[in-house]
Enzyme design. Structure first.
Site, PDB file in Angstrom:
ATOM      1  N   PHE A 197      41.470  40.105  41.866  1.00  0.00           N
ATOM      2  CA  PHE A 197      41.391  41.437  42.453  1.00  0.00           C
ATOM      3  C   PHE A 197      42.526  41.668  43.457  1.00  0.00           C
ATOM      4  CE2 PHE A 197      36.610  42.110  41.495  1.00  0.00           C
ATOM      5  CZ  PHE A 197      36.951  42.417  40.186  1.00  0.00           C
ATOM      6  N   TRP A 236      44.989  42.336  25.911  1.00  0.00           N
ATOM      7  CA  TRP A 236      45.832  43.207  26.737  1.00  0.00           C
ATOM      8  C   TRP A 236      46.587  42.446  27.811  1.00  0.00           C
ATOM      9  CZ3 TRP A 236      47.092  47.454  24.611  1.00  0.00           C
ATOM     10  CH2 TRP A 236      46.186  48.120  23.782  1.00  0.00           C
ATOM     11  N   ARG A 296      48.466  47.837  42.011  1.00  0.00           N
ATOM     12  CA  ARG A 296      48.168  49.269  42.131  1.00  0.00           C
ATOM     13  C   ARG A 296      49.164  49.971  43.032  1.00  0.00           C
ATOM     14  NH1 ARG A 296      42.469  48.416  41.247  1.00  0.00           N
ATOM     15  NH2 ARG A 296      42.295  47.516  43.283  1.00  0.00           N
ATOM     16  N   GLU A 315      44.588  48.000  35.490  1.00  0.00           N
ATOM     17  CA  GLU A 315      44.450  47.806  36.946  1.00  0.00           C
ATOM     18  C   GLU A 315      43.237  48.564  37.485  1.00  0.00           C
ATOM     19  OE1 GLU A 315      46.470  45.633  37.579  1.00  0.00           O
ATOM     20  OE2 GLU A 315      48.276  45.991  36.406  1.00  0.00           O
TER      21      GLU A 315
END
Ligand SMILES: Cc1cc2nc3c(=O)[nH]c(=O)nc-3n(C[C@H](O)[C@H](O)[C@H](O)COP(=O)(O)OP(=O)(O)OC[C@H]3O[C@@H](n4cnc5c(N)ncnc54)[C@H](O)[C@@H]3O)c2cc1C
Length: 257
Positions: free
Chosen positions: A102, A21, A109, A232
């Site tokens: 992260f 992905w 996001r 995400e």
């Protein structure tokens, strides 16, 4: 983290692993790749690497037949004895442990929530338009109370969700457009993903049979938002993150007895 990077006696790194992905990997010239280098604490642990995609042993294949986000390319990449020079490793202060990846997700996001709200607004506008034009029993759909209840609920959901609805947040964002707000904002952002998805699906339903054609946008938005609920950070992982923030207890791993 199963991808490994092992430093060789001369200083080179050798990477092995696979990742699925990965966006645009068949097109990119460089793949920023995180790999396990050893035990955390000796400056190693998970570290980032700059991998030119023409390096021997690197391969990428596009994942075919997606039903969501069909306009973008996601790939499966393989690293088989990919040898990199010693300086291919990202500096420790910017990318050590999982903090680096992260941080990328926190940045991403923020952009994604605007995409979700855009999809929700467009679905809402499509329904508002359609319900005024389509007639049943001699009246436009918009004249039925059930339709009005639905569009009213949609408008409320959009207004609640729009980051602009929160003056402090919107103001902060304008001042620091690239800053991440992983704490409090995670609650707001994560909550909007299922809500936007639900709204797009409800809008599709309100278009009746015509809603499943490409002539109208809501089903396309709903299908794309299927992916948004996974990448995400999945819905479940967002829930666990919020749960940990609220309770102080991490429930990310299960113990099998
Ligand atoms: C369109 C798209 C684009 C993507 N782009 C990228 C990219 O560019 N780069 C990249 O690195 N990745 C990318 N991803 C990968 C994405 O980050 C992962 O798909 C996602 O993290 C979920 O991992 P998974 O698919 O392995 O699902 P799994 O981890 O197998 O999860 C399956 C289900 O189990 C749940 N689950 C898993 N663990 C737990 C747990 N501990 N507790 C409770 N429930 C759990 C999940 O929430 C999910 O519902 C992309 C994915 C998609 C669909």
């Amino acid at each position: 983290m199963t991808t490994t990077a092992v430093q060789q006696p001369g200083g080179d790194w050798v990477l092995n692993g696979a990742k699925r992905w990965i966006g645009l990997a068949t097109l990119a010239n460089v793949a920023i790749t995180w790999a396990q280098t050893g035990h955390h604490g000796d400056g190693r642990g998970v570290r980032g690497f700059v991998v030119p995609t023409d390096t021997l042993g690197f391969s990428a294949e596009a994942i075919p037949q997606k039903l969501s986000m069909r306009a973008s390319v996601q790939c499966e990449i393989h690293l088989r004895d990919v040898r990199l020079p010693a300086d291919a490793i990202l500096p420790a202060d910017s990318a050590i442990g999982l903090k680096g990846p992260f941080q990328c997700l926190n940045e991403a996001r923020y952009g994604i929530i605007w995409g979700v709200m855009g999809a929700a607004r467009d679905s809402f506008n499509a329904v508002l338009d359609y319900s005024q034009q389509r007639t049943q029993f001699g009246s436009p759909l918009a004249a039925f109370q059930l339709t009005q209840a639905k569009v009213a609920d949609m408008a409320a959901a959009i207004n609640n969700g729009l980051p602009a609805g929160s003056p402090d947040w919107a103001g902060e964002r304008r001042r620091h457009p690239r800053r991440s707000y992983p704490g409090d904002d995670l609650h707001r952002q994560a909550g909007q993903l299922p809500r936007g998805h639900r709204l797009a699906r409800d809008a599709r339903e309100m278009l009746g049979g015509n809603g499943i054609t490409l002539e109208h946008s809501p089903l396309r938005h709903a299908n794309n938002l299927e992916s948004v609920r996974t990448y995400e950070g999945t819905d479940e992982v967002h829930q666990l993150t919020i749960g940990r923030a609220l309770t102080g207890i991490g429930a990310f791993t299960a113990s099998m007895k």
